[in-house]
Design a protein around this motif. Sequence first.
Motif, PDB file in Angstrom:
ATOM      1  N   LEU A 287      -0.707  -5.825   2.210  1.00  0.00           N
ATOM      2  CA  LEU A 287      -0.407  -5.892   0.774  1.00  0.00           C
ATOM      3  C   LEU A 287      -0.454  -7.332   0.308  1.00  0.00           C
ATOM      4  N   ASP A 288      -1.342  -7.575  -0.647  1.00  0.00           N
ATOM      5  CA  ASP A 288      -1.473  -8.901  -1.246  1.00  0.00           C
ATOM      6  C   ASP A 288      -0.984  -8.794  -2.688  1.00  0.00           C
ATOM      7  N   ILE A 289       0.156  -9.457  -2.984  1.00  0.00           N
ATOM      8  CA  ILE A 289       0.694  -9.358  -4.342  1.00  0.00           C
ATOM      9  C   ILE A 289       0.003 -10.339  -5.282  1.00  0.00           C
ATOM     10  N   GLY A 290      -0.839 -11.214  -4.712  1.00  0.00           N
ATOM     11  CA  GLY A 290      -1.608 -12.131  -5.555  1.00  0.00           C
ATOM     12  C   GLY A 290      -0.820 -13.380  -5.933  1.00  0.00           C
ATOM     13  N   GLY A 291      -1.489 -14.253  -6.656  1.00  0.00           N
ATOM     14  CA  GLY A 291      -0.835 -15.496  -7.072  1.00  0.00           C
ATOM     15  C   GLY A 291      -0.051 -15.266  -8.352  1.00  0.00           C
ATOM     16  N   GLY A 292       0.933 -16.128  -8.614  1.00  0.00           N
ATOM     17  CA  GLY A 292       1.685 -16.043  -9.870  1.00  0.00           C
ATOM     18  C   GLY A 292       2.368 -14.719 -10.090  1.00  0.00           C
ATOM     19  N   ALA A 293       2.978 -14.171  -9.027  1.00  0.00           N
ATOM     20  CA  ALA A 293       3.599 -12.845  -9.136  1.00  0.00           C
ATOM     21  C   ALA A 293       4.966 -12.950  -9.806  1.00  0.00           C
ATOM     22  N   SER A 294       5.153 -12.210 -10.877  1.00  0.00           N
ATOM     23  CA  SER A 294       6.436 -12.193 -11.583  1.00  0.00           C
ATOM     24  C   SER A 294       7.446 -11.408 -10.761  1.00  0.00           C
ATOM     25  N   PRO A 295       8.752 -11.563 -11.073  1.00  0.00           N
ATOM     26  CA  PRO A 295       9.753 -10.763 -10.361  1.00  0.00           C
ATOM     27  C   PRO A 295       9.451  -9.265 -10.457  1.00  0.00           C
ATOM     28  N   GLU A 296       8.956  -8.813 -11.619  1.00  0.00           N
ATOM     29  CA  GLU A 296       8.671  -7.382 -11.804  1.00  0.00           C
ATOM     30  C   GLU A 296       7.586  -6.923 -10.835  1.00  0.00           C
ATOM     31  N   ARG A 297       6.586  -7.798 -10.669  1.00  0.00           N
ATOM     32  CA  ARG A 297       5.469  -7.454  -9.792  1.00  0.00           C
ATOM     33  C   ARG A 297       5.938  -7.377  -8.334  1.00  0.00           C
ATOM     34  N   VAL A 298       6.786  -8.313  -7.956  1.00  0.00           N
ATOM     35  CA  VAL A 298       7.318  -8.311  -6.590  1.00  0.00           C
ATOM     36  C   VAL A 298       8.155  -7.042  -6.374  1.00  0.00           C
ATOM     37  N   ALA A 299       8.951  -6.695  -7.384  1.00  0.00           N
ATOM     38  CA  ALA A 299       9.787  -5.491  -7.273  1.00  0.00           C
ATOM     39  C   ALA A 299       8.909  -4.243  -7.134  1.00  0.00           C
ATOM     40  N   LYS A 300       7.810  -4.210  -7.895  1.00  0.00           N
ATOM     41  CA  LYS A 300       6.867  -3.084  -7.813  1.00  0.00           C
ATOM     42  C   LYS A 300       6.287  -2.973  -6.410  1.00  0.00           C
ATOM     43  N   ALA A 301       5.892  -4.148  -5.880  1.00  0.00           N
ATOM     44  CA  ALA A 301       5.303  -4.179  -4.538  1.00  0.00           C
ATOM     45  C   ALA A 301       6.321  -3.663  -3.529  1.00  0.00           C
ATOM     46  N   PHE A 302       7.569  -4.063  -3.715  1.00  0.00           N
ATOM     47  CA  PHE A 302       8.627  -3.653  -2.792  1.00  0.00           C
ATOM     48  C   PHE A 302       8.803  -2.142  -2.821  1.00  0.00           C
ATOM     49  N   ARG A 303       8.832  -1.583  -4.031  1.00  0.00           N
ATOM     50  CA  ARG A 303       8.998  -0.122  -4.152  1.00  0.00           C
ATOM     51  C   ARG A 303       7.823   0.611  -3.540  1.00  0.00           C
ATOM     52  N   LEU A 304       6.620   0.033  -3.721  1.00  0.00           N
ATOM     53  CA  LEU A 304       5.418   0.659  -3.166  1.00  0.00           C
ATOM     54  C   LEU A 304       5.509   0.713  -1.637  1.00  0.00           C
ATOM     55  N   VAL A 305       5.899  -0.407  -1.044  1.00  0.00           N
ATOM     56  CA  VAL A 305       5.998  -0.447   0.423  1.00  0.00           C
ATOM     57  C   VAL A 305       7.065   0.541   0.893  1.00  0.00           C
ATOM     58  N   MET A 306       8.190   0.603   0.172  1.00  0.00           N
ATOM     59  CA  MET A 306       9.284   1.487   0.589  1.00  0.00           C
ATOM     60  C   MET A 306       8.961   2.962   0.354  1.00  0.00           C
ATOM     61  N   SER A 307       7.937   3.248  -0.476  1.00  0.00           N
ATOM     62  CA  SER A 307       7.604   4.658  -0.697  1.00  0.00           C
ATOM     63  C   SER A 307       6.860   5.244   0.499  1.00  0.00           C
ATOM     64  N   ASP A 308       6.482   4.403   1.453  1.00  0.00           N
ATOM     65  CA  ASP A 308       5.851   4.877   2.682  1.00  0.00           C
ATOM     66  C   ASP A 308       6.961   5.248   3.664  1.00  0.00           C
ATOM     67  N   ALA A 309       7.062   6.530   3.975  1.00  0.00           N
ATOM     68  CA  ALA A 309       8.174   7.023   4.802  1.00  0.00           C
ATOM     69  C   ALA A 309       8.156   6.450   6.218  1.00  0.00           C
ATOM     70  N   ASN A 310       7.022   5.864   6.630  1.00  0.00           N
ATOM     71  CA  ASN A 310       6.959   5.304   7.989  1.00  0.00           C
ATOM     72  C   ASN A 310       7.568   3.912   8.102  1.00  0.00           C
ATOM     73  N   VAL A 311       7.872   3.300   6.966  1.00  0.00           N
ATOM     74  CA  VAL A 311       8.347   1.913   7.008  1.00  0.00           C
ATOM     75  C   VAL A 311       9.782   1.848   7.531  1.00  0.00           C
ATOM     76  N   GLN A 312       9.978   1.089   8.622  1.00  0.00           N
ATOM     77  CA  GLN A 312      11.307   0.974   9.239  1.00  0.00           C
ATOM     78  C   GLN A 312      11.845  -0.447   9.209  1.00  0.00           C
ATOM     79  N   ALA A 313      11.058  -1.374   8.669  1.00  0.00           N
ATOM     80  CA  ALA A 313      11.512  -2.753   8.483  1.00  0.00           C
ATOM     81  C   ALA A 313      10.514  -3.412   7.534  1.00  0.00           C
TER      82      ALA A 313
END
Length: 399
Positions: A287-313
Amino acid sequence: MDIHEYQAKEILADFGVDVPQGALAYSPEQAAYRARELGGDIWVVKAQVHAGGRGKAGGVKICRSDSECYDTAEAMFGQKIVTHQTGPEGKGIYRVYIEQGVDIASELYIGFVLDRSSQRVMIVASAEGGMEIEEISANRPDSIVRATVEPAVGLQDFQCREMAFQLGLAPAEVQNFVRTLQGCYAAFRERDATMVEINPLVVTGDGRILALDAKMTFDDNALFRHPQIAELRDKSQEDPRESRAADRGLSYVGLDGNIGCIVNGAGLAMATMDTIKLAGGEPANFLDIGGGASPERVAKAFRLVMSDANVQAVLVNIFAGINRCDWVAEGVVQALRDNPVDVPVIVRLAGTNVEEGQKILAASGLPIIRAATLNEAAERVVGAWRNDLSQGVTVRAVS
Ligand code: GDP
Ligand code: MN
């Protein structure tokens, strides 16, 4: 981006490649109607999914009446087809393509790919196309013929003729073959494809050359200048994690491991995945969040990663040049406050506003593990994940 067989055939036909007569159906009634409309007494009902290997998996059926087309389509609709290209979860069938049956004399294979070592478009062909092509290329690699295209002059007719002779085509078939290769090459170039594959390209009993199957993949970065192709996107065929990411403007590739990665920059994302592997872990995603990522964008990326049920860390690795560590830290804190997670989160920040970023993380009171270097971060994330495993926390609750 991938498209369906029937769409690829339409594009190739525009460039002079001959294809069988066919029509699309969204229901069994339509399948039978389409068969009557096409006429003839033999049809092929083909599941439209973004994957090859359908023939062996029951996704290509020959039918001898319109009612048989109806029954075949009815049995296919809503089913998932699992082939060696779909992964174990398979792909849903929501469209079928009805074609007039073709009298096949021989089956060839032709593929156009970008060859990175020669930095050219390469044509790969075999006289033994059809459903066993993978075995043939693995067991008898010398039976595959190749040609590369010099970009300054484009594909030359003599190259196509040479290939026709290598494939053992009869003199009467050569001209059609040249037109087919030139059509595929023009489609590849003009539509910014990264792959065109016809398997099988058939010679018919009456000496015609037809693309019986077709696959095209396009360069996502060029879609902006091909709106008619961008329109062909079919989300029902995509990994839902990747569709969600594309909709949010994030570059995301789902993988099979369990350590979620949030990184800025493709190069750093690759290095992060390598470092996780060296530390003994398996990344769950790129996952590449790109340059100049706003807090909202980082939060979106975080939710996206956490929506994968296999993620354990989760490992957040940011090297902020254009980015700002304080914004990234705010995004992580915001995401964790909105959706608390029960897996270890490791954050490594470096670069612009790193002190402010660290302060925000520390002041949040959230159980975020901080690391100073990428090595340390990778070791900590793998260590934290192993520790959880040893305590029997192998499955997390999906929020
Ligand atoms: P794939 O398995 O997903 O690559 O699907 P294809 O479109 O290549 O179809 C699989 C096989 O079905 C082909 O290799 C052909 O041998 C056969 N096939 C497809 N269309 C026809 C047709 O019109 N007539 C006949 N006789 N066979 C067909
Ligand atoms: Mn095929």
